[in-house]
Every structure is written in structure tokens, then in C-alpha cells.
Design a protein around this motif. Structure first.
Motif, short mmCIF file in Angstrom:
data_model
loop_
_atom_site.label_atom_id
_atom_site.label_comp_id
_atom_site.label_asym_id
_atom_site.label_seq_id
_atom_site.Cartn_x
_atom_site.Cartn_y
_atom_site.Cartn_z
N CYS A 41 -14.89 7.55 -1.60
CA CYS A 41 -14.23 8.68 -2.29
C CYS A 41 -14.47 9.99 -1.55
O CYS A 41 -13.57 10.82 -1.45
CB CYS A 41 -14.75 8.77 -3.73
SG CYS A 41 -14.38 7.34 -4.75
N ALA A 46 -9.21 9.14 -6.56
CA ALA A 46 -10.09 8.10 -6.04
C ALA A 46 -11.37 8.14 -6.87
O ALA A 46 -12.03 9.18 -6.96
CB ALA A 46 -10.40 8.34 -4.57
N ALA A 85 -12.92 2.60 -5.76
CA ALA A 85 -13.82 2.26 -4.67
C ALA A 85 -15.11 1.67 -5.22
O ALA A 85 -15.51 1.94 -6.36
CB ALA A 85 -14.13 3.50 -3.84
N LEU A 137 -4.71 13.01 -0.85
CA LEU A 137 -4.61 12.34 -2.14
C LEU A 137 -3.82 13.20 -3.14
O LEU A 137 -2.96 12.70 -3.87
CB LEU A 137 -6.00 12.03 -2.70
CG LEU A 137 -6.86 11.06 -1.90
CD1 LEU A 137 -8.22 10.88 -2.59
CD2 LEU A 137 -6.19 9.71 -1.74
N GLY A 150 0.81 -1.21 0.00
CA GLY A 150 0.00 0.00 0.00
C GLY A 150 0.84 1.26 0.00
O GLY A 150 0.55 2.22 -0.72
N ALA A 203 -10.68 -0.61 -3.22
CA ALA A 203 -11.23 -0.31 -1.90
C ALA A 203 -12.70 -0.69 -1.87
O ALA A 203 -13.53 -0.02 -2.51
CB ALA A 203 -11.05 1.18 -1.59
N ILE A 241 -7.01 3.43 4.62
CA ILE A 241 -6.27 4.13 3.57
C ILE A 241 -5.62 5.39 4.12
O ILE A 241 -4.48 5.73 3.77
CB ILE A 241 -7.17 4.43 2.37
CG1 ILE A 241 -7.59 3.12 1.69
CG2 ILE A 241 -6.47 5.35 1.36
CD1 ILE A 241 -8.57 3.29 0.55
N ILE A 256 0.92 4.06 -3.05
CA ILE A 256 0.64 5.48 -2.81
C ILE A 256 1.80 6.34 -3.29
O ILE A 256 1.60 7.36 -3.96
CB ILE A 256 0.35 5.71 -1.32
CG1 ILE A 256 -1.00 5.10 -0.95
CG2 ILE A 256 0.38 7.20 -0.98
CD1 ILE A 256 -1.26 5.01 0.53
N ILE A 313 -7.02 4.89 -6.83
CA ILE A 313 -7.86 4.15 -5.89
C ILE A 313 -9.21 3.94 -6.56
O ILE A 313 -9.84 4.90 -7.01
CB ILE A 313 -8.03 4.90 -4.56
CG1 ILE A 313 -6.68 5.04 -3.86
CG2 ILE A 313 -9.04 4.19 -3.66
CD1 ILE A 313 -6.72 5.94 -2.64
N GLY A 335 -3.43 -0.70 -9.21
CA GLY A 335 -4.21 0.24 -8.42
C GLY A 335 -4.56 -0.31 -7.05
O GLY A 335 -4.27 -1.47 -6.72
N ILE A 336 -5.19 0.53 -6.23
CA ILE A 336 -5.68 0.13 -4.92
C ILE A 336 -7.19 -0.06 -5.03
O ILE A 336 -7.91 0.88 -5.38
CB ILE A 336 -5.36 1.17 -3.85
CG1 ILE A 336 -3.84 1.31 -3.68
CG2 ILE A 336 -6.01 0.81 -2.52
CD1 ILE A 336 -3.43 2.46 -2.76
N ILE A 373 -2.86 11.31 -6.44
CA ILE A 373 -3.74 10.14 -6.51
C ILE A 373 -5.18 10.58 -6.76
O ILE A 373 -5.66 11.56 -6.17
CB ILE A 373 -3.68 9.34 -5.19
CG1 ILE A 373 -2.31 8.68 -5.05
CG2 ILE A 373 -4.78 8.30 -5.12
CD1 ILE A 373 -2.10 7.99 -3.72
#
Length: 222
Positions: free
Chosen positions: A86, A101, A80, A94, A68, A141, A208, A72, A78, A138-139, A99
Motif C-alpha cells: 500500500c 489500496a 494487499a 490510484l 487488471g 495483491a 500493479i 482498474i 486493491i 477486487g485486485i 482506487i
């Protein structure tokens, strides 16, 4: 940008309250089996919910925290499952890492696709994210929709996508616990989960935010 604008409260009073809250969590939990980095995540989740059961319900794959942090620092997107995540994430934090989201569950094309094939919007939203190239590296979530998590797992197994990290904490009674159990079987993709029915967007946001704080500390020390 200053540390306070990224990872702490903006006023001295707010900073003191947060500091005192973390100290209370540390004191009441006492000894635990988490690593230092993992505890930063779990402690913030407890702080966000006042629920000490997350000391134990929260589990990490071996490389989850490091994965993680690196994602980042690399400015990974990110994705979601719901807008609540978000909205809950700090935009200045962010922006500090470049970044974005994003979520797609309310998009007209996602809704149309879900109706057409009789699936959930969450499934189609994750498919759209994949088509946009946001899932690889990517992340992911997930705090609300187990079907979103199950679809990501399907794409990992069948289509070879490889997120940098999955924060899988869907809440609920239908497939929530089961989807997290399946995620915990993954060996090639880092993950953070909450076992059982408990979960939610608040927990994902807290996790996060903890990772953002750890990433900024890493950044400042290099």
C-alpha cells in the motif's frame, strides 16, 4: 490530470532515466514470449529489481492483463497482504482511478482472531477483507505471506468469491512456491505469478504500476 502525474516520472531528468532503463532492459532481454501487455508488466518488474530472471519466472493467465486493466478502470479496490504494498503504490495514480489500496494485517481484531484460532494474521486479514466485501471484483495483491494467498484460494474454492485479478508473488521458503503453483491451477480467476521462491512486495507494486499505466493509456485512447 496530465500523463506525467500519473504514469511517469515528474521531471524531465527522471523521465529520461526511466526511459533509458527500460531501453536497457529491452536490449538485454531481446526476444521473449510475452505479449505486449504482459511485457509491460515484466519489464517494470525487472526494472524494479535488476533481476532478469523474472523474464521467464513471471507467468500470466490468459486474461490477466485485460482483467487488471478493466478492474482498474472500474475503480476496483486493491487488497494487499502487507502495508509495504500500500505504501509503495502511487497515491496520485490510484486516486486518478478512484482506487483505494487497503491491508488489515496490523488491525487489533485481526491479531486477536489469529491468536484465538492459532492461525496467521495474514489469513485473518484476508477473511476480514472478504467480510468487508472487498475481494469479490477486487485486485488481490500478495507479496509476502503465502498463507494469505492460500486463504484466498480456499475462499474461491469453498465460498465462491471471485476477485478480478490476483497478483500472487509471495516470497520465501515455506509454502511460497507451492501457493503460487496452486494459484496457477485456477481457470476462473485471472492471475499473475512468479514461479518458485522469488517474489516480494516490490514486484507486486511494479506489476500493479504497469497495469495502472496500461489502464491510463486505454483511458486516453477512448
Amino acid at each position: 490530470m496530465s500523463q506525467n502525474s500519473q504514469t511517469e516520472q515528474l521531471t524531465q531528468a527522471g523521465q529520461q532515466i526511466e526511459h533509458d532503463s527500460f531501453a536497457i532492459v529491452d536490449r538485454e532481454v531481446g526476444e521473449h514470449y510475452y505479449s505486449d501487455g504482459q511485457w509491460q508488466v515484466v519489464r517494470r518488474m525487472i526494472h524494479a529489481t535488476a533481476d532478469f530472471e523474472f523474464n521467464g519466472l513471471t507467468e500470466f493467465s490468459a486474461q490477466a492483463v485485460e482483467g487488471g486493466i478493466q478492474a482498474i478502470l472500474n475503480g476496483a479496490p486493491i487488497v494487499a497482504d502487507v502495508e509495504m504494498i500500500c505504501v509503495g503504490l502511487s497515491q496520485p495514480r490510484l486516486a486518478h482511478f478512484g482506487i483505494s489500496a487497503r491491508q488489515f494485517i496490523a488491525d487489533a481484531d485481526v491479531i486477536d482472531a489469529a491468536k484465538r484460532v492459532n492461525s496467521t494474521r495474514a489469513v485473518q486479514a484476508m477473511r476480514k477483507a472478504h467480510n468487508l466485501g472487498l475481494l469479490d471484483g477486487g485486485i488481490v495483491a500478495v507479496g509476502n505471506a503465502p498463507t494469505a494467498l492460500l486463504e484466498v484460494l480456499r475462499m474461491i474454492n469453498e465460498e465462491g468469491i471471485k476477485p478480478a485479478l490476483i497478483v500472487g508473488m509471495p516470497v520465501g521458503f515455506v509454502s511460497a512456491a507451492e501457493s503460487k503453483d496452486l494459484l496457477a491451477e485456477l481457470h476462473d480467476v485471472p492471475w499473475i505469478i512468479t514461479r518458485g521462491r522469488k517474489g516480494g512486495s516490490t514486484l507486486v507494486v511494479a506489476a500493479i504500476h504497469a497495469l495502472l499505466s496500461l489502464a491510463e493509456t486505454r483511458q486516453k485512447n477512448h
